[in-house]
Design a protein around this motif. Structure first.
Motif, PDB file in Angstrom:
ATOM      1  N   GLY A 105      14.387  -3.942 -12.361  1.00  0.00           N
ATOM      2  CA  GLY A 105      14.841  -2.610 -12.754  1.00  0.00           C
ATOM      3  C   GLY A 105      14.079  -1.498 -12.065  1.00  0.00           C
ATOM      4  O   GLY A 105      14.093  -0.361 -12.536  1.00  0.00           O
ATOM      5  N   LYS A 106      13.409  -1.837 -10.950  1.00  0.00           N
ATOM      6  CA  LYS A 106      12.603  -0.870 -10.196  1.00  0.00           C
ATOM      7  C   LYS A 106      11.549  -0.212 -11.090  1.00  0.00           C
ATOM      8  O   LYS A 106      11.295   0.988 -10.999  1.00  0.00           O
ATOM      9  N   GLU A 107      10.954  -1.032 -11.946  1.00  0.00           N
ATOM     10  CA  GLU A 107       9.881  -0.507 -12.796  1.00  0.00           C
ATOM     11  C   GLU A 107       8.671  -0.086 -11.981  1.00  0.00           C
ATOM     12  O   GLU A 107       7.910   0.796 -12.380  1.00  0.00           O
ATOM     13  N   VAL A 108       8.455  -0.754 -10.828  1.00  0.00           N
ATOM     14  CA  VAL A 108       7.354  -0.411  -9.927  1.00  0.00           C
ATOM     15  C   VAL A 108       7.937  -0.163  -8.542  1.00  0.00           C
ATOM     16  O   VAL A 108       8.618  -1.023  -7.987  1.00  0.00           O
ATOM     17  N   VAL A 109       7.659   1.023  -8.015  1.00  0.00           N
ATOM     18  CA  VAL A 109       8.193   1.400  -6.701  1.00  0.00           C
ATOM     19  C   VAL A 109       7.045   1.889  -5.824  1.00  0.00           C
ATOM     20  O   VAL A 109       6.218   2.703  -6.264  1.00  0.00           O
ATOM     21  N   ILE A 110       6.974   1.378  -4.607  1.00  0.00           N
ATOM     22  CA  ILE A 110       5.967   1.811  -3.640  1.00  0.00           C
ATOM     23  C   ILE A 110       6.638   2.750  -2.651  1.00  0.00           C
ATOM     24  O   ILE A 110       7.659   2.406  -2.049  1.00  0.00           O
ATOM     25  N   VAL A 111       6.070   3.937  -2.473  1.00  0.00           N
ATOM     26  CA  VAL A 111       6.621   4.948  -1.561  1.00  0.00           C
ATOM     27  C   VAL A 111       5.595   5.191  -0.460  1.00  0.00           C
ATOM     28  O   VAL A 111       4.627   5.942  -0.649  1.00  0.00           O
ATOM     29  N   PRO A 112       5.748   4.559   0.706  1.00  0.00           N
ATOM     30  CA  PRO A 112       4.764   4.759   1.777  1.00  0.00           C
ATOM     31  C   PRO A 112       4.867   6.160   2.376  1.00  0.00           C
ATOM     32  O   PRO A 112       5.964   6.706   2.520  1.00  0.00           O
ATOM     33  N   VAL A 113       3.722   6.748   2.697  1.00  0.00           N
ATOM     34  CA  VAL A 113       3.686   8.060   3.346  1.00  0.00           C
ATOM     35  C   VAL A 113       2.676   8.010   4.486  1.00  0.00           C
ATOM     36  O   VAL A 113       1.757   7.189   4.498  1.00  0.00           O
ATOM     37  N   ARG A 114       2.858   8.948   5.443  1.00  0.00           N
ATOM     38  CA  ARG A 114       1.994   8.948   6.622  1.00  0.00           C
ATOM     39  C   ARG A 114       0.859   9.951   6.547  1.00  0.00           C
ATOM     40  O   ARG A 114      -0.165   9.779   7.195  1.00  0.00           O
ATOM     41  N   ASP A 115       1.035  11.023   5.791  1.00  0.00           N
ATOM     42  CA  ASP A 115       0.007  12.058   5.742  1.00  0.00           C
ATOM     43  C   ASP A 115       0.077  12.767   4.393  1.00  0.00           C
ATOM     44  O   ASP A 115       1.051  12.616   3.643  1.00  0.00           O
TER      45      ASP A 115
ATOM     46  N   ALA B 151       6.765   7.767 -17.526  1.00  0.00           N
ATOM     47  CA  ALA B 151       6.729   7.521 -16.083  1.00  0.00           C
ATOM     48  C   ALA B 151       5.469   8.145 -15.502  1.00  0.00           C
ATOM     49  O   ALA B 151       4.996   9.181 -15.981  1.00  0.00           O
ATOM     50  N   ALA B 152       4.905   7.512 -14.484  1.00  0.00           N
ATOM     51  CA  ALA B 152       3.722   8.033 -13.805  1.00  0.00           C
ATOM     52  C   ALA B 152       3.910   7.896 -12.303  1.00  0.00           C
ATOM     53  O   ALA B 152       4.489   6.909 -11.825  1.00  0.00           O
ATOM     54  N   VAL B 153       3.430   8.903 -11.574  1.00  0.00           N
ATOM     55  CA  VAL B 153       3.427   8.872 -10.121  1.00  0.00           C
ATOM     56  C   VAL B 153       1.970   8.930  -9.683  1.00  0.00           C
ATOM     57  O   VAL B 153       1.285   9.929  -9.909  1.00  0.00           O
ATOM     58  N   VAL B 154       1.479   7.846  -9.095  1.00  0.00           N
ATOM     59  CA  VAL B 154       0.095   7.794  -8.632  1.00  0.00           C
ATOM     60  C   VAL B 154       0.085   8.084  -7.135  1.00  0.00           C
ATOM     61  O   VAL B 154       0.739   7.386  -6.353  1.00  0.00           O
TER      62      VAL B 154
ATOM     63  N   PHE C  27      -2.822   3.163 -12.633  1.00  0.00           N
ATOM     64  CA  PHE C  27      -1.569   2.415 -12.694  1.00  0.00           C
ATOM     65  C   PHE C  27      -1.173   2.112 -14.141  1.00  0.00           C
ATOM     66  O   PHE C  27       0.013   2.041 -14.466  1.00  0.00           O
ATOM     67  N   GLY C  28      -2.160   1.961 -14.999  1.00  0.00           N
ATOM     68  CA  GLY C  28      -1.865   1.602 -16.383  1.00  0.00           C
ATOM     69  C   GLY C  28      -1.403   2.751 -17.251  1.00  0.00           C
ATOM     70  O   GLY C  28      -1.144   2.558 -18.451  1.00  0.00           O
ATOM     71  N   ARG C  29      -1.277   3.966 -16.690  1.00  0.00           N
ATOM     72  CA  ARG C  29      -0.818   5.110 -17.500  1.00  0.00           C
ATOM     73  C   ARG C  29       0.690   5.130 -17.654  1.00  0.00           C
ATOM     74  O   ARG C  29       1.225   5.931 -18.425  1.00  0.00           O
ATOM     75  N   ALA C  30       1.416   4.291 -16.927  1.00  0.00           N
ATOM     76  CA  ALA C  30       2.882   4.301 -16.978  1.00  0.00           C
ATOM     77  C   ALA C  30       3.393   3.299 -18.014  1.00  0.00           C
ATOM     78  O   ALA C  30       2.912   2.162 -18.082  1.00  0.00           O
ATOM     79  N   GLU C  31       4.365   3.715 -18.804  1.00  0.00           N
ATOM     80  CA  GLU C  31       4.977   2.830 -19.795  1.00  0.00           C
ATOM     81  C   GLU C  31       6.238   2.151 -19.254  1.00  0.00           C
ATOM     82  O   GLU C  31       6.401   0.938 -19.400  1.00  0.00           O
ATOM     83  N   ARG C  32       7.141   2.934 -18.639  1.00  0.00           N
ATOM     84  CA  ARG C  32       8.424   2.386 -18.198  1.00  0.00           C
ATOM     85  C   ARG C  32       8.572   2.327 -16.693  1.00  0.00           C
ATOM     86  O   ARG C  32       9.206   1.410 -16.160  1.00  0.00           O
ATOM     87  N   HIS C  33       8.009   3.307 -15.997  1.00  0.00           N
ATOM     88  CA  HIS C  33       8.179   3.343 -14.545  1.00  0.00           C
ATOM     89  C   HIS C  33       6.915   3.837 -13.867  1.00  0.00           C
ATOM     90  O   HIS C  33       6.282   4.796 -14.326  1.00  0.00           O
ATOM     91  N   LEU C  34       6.544   3.173 -12.764  1.00  0.00           N
ATOM     92  CA  LEU C  34       5.392   3.555 -11.951  1.00  0.00           C
ATOM     93  C   LEU C  34       5.812   3.698 -10.499  1.00  0.00           C
ATOM     94  O   LEU C  34       6.359   2.760  -9.912  1.00  0.00           O
ATOM     95  N   SER C  35       5.609   4.876  -9.932  1.00  0.00           N
ATOM     96  CA  SER C  35       5.789   5.087  -8.496  1.00  0.00           C
ATOM     97  C   SER C  35       4.418   5.292  -7.875  1.00  0.00           C
ATOM     98  O   SER C  35       3.600   6.068  -8.401  1.00  0.00           O
ATOM     99  N   VAL C  36       4.167   4.604  -6.771  1.00  0.00           N
ATOM    100  CA  VAL C  36       2.894   4.733  -6.062  1.00  0.00           C
ATOM    101  C   VAL C  36       3.178   5.354  -4.699  1.00  0.00           C
ATOM    102  O   VAL C  36       3.831   4.742  -3.851  1.00  0.00           O
ATOM    103  N   VAL C  37       2.731   6.578  -4.516  1.00  0.00           N
ATOM    104  CA  VAL C  37       2.845   7.259  -3.226  1.00  0.00           C
ATOM    105  C   VAL C  37       1.667   6.785  -2.396  1.00  0.00           C
ATOM    106  O   VAL C  37       0.525   7.228  -2.579  1.00  0.00           O
ATOM    107  N   HIS C  38       1.946   5.873  -1.471  1.00  0.00           N
ATOM    108  CA  HIS C  38       0.920   5.021  -0.868  1.00  0.00           C
ATOM    109  C   HIS C  38       0.631   5.445   0.572  1.00  0.00           C
ATOM    110  O   HIS C  38       1.459   5.254   1.456  1.00  0.00           O
ATOM    111  N   GLY C  39      -0.580   5.991   0.785  1.00  0.00           N
ATOM    112  CA  GLY C  39      -0.968   6.356   2.141  1.00  0.00           C
ATOM    113  C   GLY C  39      -2.309   5.806   2.544  1.00  0.00           C
ATOM    114  O   GLY C  39      -2.915   6.280   3.512  1.00  0.00           O
ATOM    115  N   VAL C  40      -2.821   4.805   1.814  1.00  0.00           N
ATOM    116  CA  VAL C  40      -4.162   4.294   2.107  1.00  0.00           C
ATOM    117  C   VAL C  40      -4.143   2.916   2.759  1.00  0.00           C
ATOM    118  O   VAL C  40      -5.205   2.317   2.980  1.00  0.00           O
ATOM    119  N   GLU C  41      -2.972   2.390   3.050  1.00  0.00           N
ATOM    120  CA  GLU C  41      -2.807   1.121   3.758  1.00  0.00           C
ATOM    121  C   GLU C  41      -3.615   0.008   3.094  1.00  0.00           C
ATOM    122  O   GLU C  41      -3.500  -0.220   1.903  1.00  0.00           O
TER     123      GLU C  41
END
Length: 784
Positions: free
Chosen positions: A580-590, A717-720, A739-753
């Motif tokens: 259900g896309k409870e965890v989504v990784i969003v890669p970013v460059r900068d 929902a939480a966006v880290v 990461f544990g602050r989200a109950e239903r959905h977690l998005s991680v804006v990921h730029g640390v490789e």
């Protein structure tokens, strides 16, 4: 990376030209961790070699900060048209891009002194009254404490001998027994009858002393003579009292008592007042710096420092003779000395074991501030009292255990039935177990209560089965809970404290001292989350001391988010199945892309895909400064979600805010309006009026917060946000908490490789130097 300083503190100011930001520690100074032996990156007054971001120390927590006043300008009033800086914070002077890499919870304060300044301005630091630990008497098991004395007096000679003894013990020339005059305390067998407590109101934040106009005028005159901004007058008067002007004139380095003033600023102020007489070896300077190093250590979470670490920190401040400075501090009574056995093995510093009966156990010498040391002593004594005075009552607990909703809940009920102190470890789902314990105790006719740290924690505990839970602050103040009996103790037979890792030693000491002999105390929490905002690591030390039964829950957190967080807790980062896309990784460059994608997620994607509004989505980022810190994110989120001119001191009705009424407490809220007296907020359903003079230091926008600010709460929902410049400061505990602050959905804006899995696998929380574990273990040893 950018970290919060203590949970919930408003963001420190930052120089917009400082690139990635300035790495402030808890009090805003870009100084090395005194306990880590780190070397500075530049000489005092020089610019550090590399920019960093506003760092959050180990003890980062919700504590208000005092933004640096602009010389010659009044603080921004709550009036229409008040301007804000481009990051959305109240207009403040820029900081010289001085700093160190962030260390979210682990307080990895990489060296680099702050940029010099001709005038003494406060650093971006936390302000507000520190809680005071209850004292159990004038005595404590320390080395002799010299009285205040003038140079050359007999008591000064005692202090010199004391410091010499410290060096002798460390070098092995003398035994620790020859230095410490008091014999070890015998193990606690049975506590004697305690005299009745005097009923007293529970602690409330101390009010700042009222300073008359004449006194403030005198302080302003001294500040002007030293080239410091007049806006420091009120903080100086509050810190130094009615005779602030005279005290500051006689000892200019007392300016360091003001939260946020850096050593080089105090040095410049002293030179302006004293001229050539103000040298680096001045006794007054050394004394002030000793206290400052220990205060900074407390902000980093340490209750004590090892003697070599304290001397090294003083040397980094160019104190010519750190040993002499230590002598003066001991003579003044501001530093207490302790010994602690060095035990090999996990959880303690490695040391060779004695080879024979006549060989002494190695010890280390620890130095600490009175308030931290006495709080830890009081807490250890209080916990020992609860253990020793407990006697099993006539209640029949076994039927309640047999009817418990889970095997772990049954184990907790049986443990609490048989002991006065119990620890309980578990994740979010395990909160139902202390709720079941409290319900069982009430059914047996006992006065039982569960206490949490936040209103959201109370909501979640109600969902787990206890709608009568209270907050720790409300319980101590008397605003919530059963109140106190005729002896001044809390009218309870059993108290379960959830989110126990958030307890600092001072709060814990007040809480335990409020419990009557024989009361059952259960400390429950998740050992993997960030530690407390204030000094100490109470829950971890009690568990490590093995002084009481320890129940470890076997109830797992469910769902993809629970699976992800549970893996992080044991050092494994895996991709959970999330149909259900409870965890989504969003890669970013900068960082710029990170801000853009965060706004898009909060305003559009999450509401559309999951039906969670922006109001119920929380953004969490490693720190306040930098291009993707809380200030930058809050500015972008405000522009999208609640645009406005900021007509009420930079805020508009409808703005989400983080309000910090006292150190260690952050309340999420919404601006509802303003008036001549101050800013009106709605904080979790309660109306709050923030006085206008307190708005700048206690209120910040709150769409984006740090992990320490978010600890103890959860959102649908939480966006880290993990921007690239945060990579060096990530720790397992920070990631676990965020990461544990989200109950239903977690998005991680990921730029640390690869820094993310590396931090989870290899970088646990940084240790704090504390005494509680040793004190509790000593209580269980037989007397010699």
């Amino acid at each position: 990376m950018n970290t919060d300083r203590r949970d919930g503190d408003p963001a420190p100011t930052e120089d917009p030209a400082a690139g990635a930001g300035s790495g402030d520690t808890a009090d805003g100074a870009s100084e090395p961790d005194p306990a880590a032996g780190q070397e500075p990156g530049a000489a005092p007054g020089q610019e550090p070699a590399s920019p960093a971001r506003d760092a959050e120390p180990t003890g980062a927590g919700d504590t208000p900060e005092a933004p640096a006043p602009v010389p010659g300008q009044p603080l921004a009033p709550l009036a229409a048209g008040n301007t804000r800086t481009q990051d959305g914070d109240p207009a403040t002077p820029s900081r010289g891009g001085a700093g160190h890499p962030d260390a979210p919870q682990a307080a990895q304060t990489v060296p680099g002194p702050d940029a010099g300044s001709t005038g003494a301005q406060p650093e971006d630091t936390a302000s507000g009254e520190e809680p005071t630990a209850p004292r159990r008497g004038a005595e404590h098991p320390t080395a002799p404490q010299a009285a205040r004395s003038a140079p050359g007096s007999p008591t000064n000679a005692v202090a010199e001998a004391l410091a010499a003894a410290v060096r002798a013990v460390e070098s092995g020339e003398r035994s620790a027994a020859s230095f410490f005059t008091e014999a070890p305390r015998p193990a606690r067998k049975a506590a004697p009858a305690r005299p009745p407590r005097q009923a007293a109101p529970a602690p409330t934040p101390a009010a700042a002393p009222r300073i008359d106009a004449e006194g403030l005028a005198g302080v302003r005159e001294v500040l002007a003579a030293g080239g410091a901004p007049e806006s420091l007058a009120v903080p100086v008067a509050e810190a130094l009292g009615e005779q602030a002007a005279e005290a500051l004139r006689e000892d200019p380095w007392q300016l360091l008592a003001v939260p946020g003033v850096r050593p080089e600023q105090a040095d410049g102020f002293a030179r302006a007042l004293l001229g050539p007489e103000a040298g680096p070896g001045d006794e007054r300077r050394a004394r002030a710096l000793t206290g400052r190093v220990l205060e900074r250590a407390a902000l980093e979470g340490h209750t004590v420092l090892e003697a070599p670490a304290l001397r090294a920190a003083l040397a980094r401040h160019s104190v010519p003779d750190p040993d002499e400075a230590l002598q003066a501090a001991i003579a003044e009574g501001t530093v207490l000395v302790f010994q602690e056995a060095v035990e090999p093995g996990p959880g303690g510093p490695a040391a060779p074991a004695p080879q024979g009966e006549d060989e002494e156990v190695p010890v280390r010498l620890l130095l600490g501030l009175d308030r931290c040391a006495m709080a830890e002593e009081s807490l250890a004594d209080g916990l020992g009292r609860l253990i020793s005075t407990f006697t099993a009552g006539p209640e029949e607990w076994e039927p309640a255990a047999a009817a418990a909703p889970s095997a772990s809940a049954a184990e907790l009920i049986r443990a609490a039935a048989a002991a006065g102190l119990v620890t309980h470890s578990g994740g979010e789902a395990a909160r139902a177990e202390p709720a079941a314990l409290v319900a069982a105790a009430r059914a047996l006719g006992l006065r039982a209560c569960a206490a949490v740290h936040t209103e959201d924690g109370r909501r979640r505990l109600a969902e787990s089965g206890d709608p009568e839970a209270v907050t720790v602050a409300g319980l101590l103040s008397g605003a919530e809970g059963p109140g106190r009996d005729e002896d001044g103790a809390l009218a309870l037979d059993l108290l379960a404290v959830l989110d126990a890792p958030q307890l600092d030693v001072e709060t814990a000491a007040m809480l335990v001292e409020s419990l009557a002999d024989g009361t059952r105390l259960v400390l429950s929490g998740d050992p993997a989350v960030l530690w407390s905002a204030g000094p100490g690591r109470v829950f971890a030390d009690v568990v490590a001391a093995r002084a009481c039964p320890a129940v470890v829950s076997r109830t797992p957190d469910e769902g993809p988010i629970g699976e992800l967080v549970s893996g992080i807790g044991v050092g494994e980062l895996s991709q959970p199945a999330a149909p259900g896309k409870e965890v989504v990784i969003v890669p970013v460059r900068d960082p710029g892309e990170a801000v853009h994608r965060t706004v898009q997620l909060v305003a559009d994607s999450i509401p559309r895909a999951f039906g969670v509004s922006a109001e119920h989505t929380q953004v969490i980022t490693p720190g306040h400064g930098g291009p993707a810190g809380t200030r930058a994110l809050n500015a972008a989120l405000k522009e999208r979600l609640n645009p406005g001119p900021g007509r009420f001191g930079g805020f508009d009705p409808g703005d989400r805010v983080a309000y910090v009424p006292a150190p260690g407490r952050m309340l999420p809220g919404t601006v509802t309006g303003a008036e001549q007296e101050g800013l009106r907020l709605d904080c979790e359903g309660s109306p709050v009026l923030v006085p206008r003079e307190r708005v700048a230091e206690t209120v910040r926008h709150g769409w984006a917060v740090t992990a320490h600010q978010a600890a103890g709460r959860r959102w649908p929902a939480a966006v880290v946000v993990l921007p690239g410049d945060a990579a060096s400061g990530l720790t397992r505990s920070w990631i676990y908490t965020a990461f544990g602050r989200a109950e239903r959905h977690l998005s991680v804006v990921h730029g640390v490789e690869q820094a993310l899995p590396r931090a989870v696998a290899e970088v646990p929380a940084k240790e704090r130097t504390t005494r509680l574990r040793g004190l509790l273990q000593a209580q269980g040893r037989p007397s010699e």
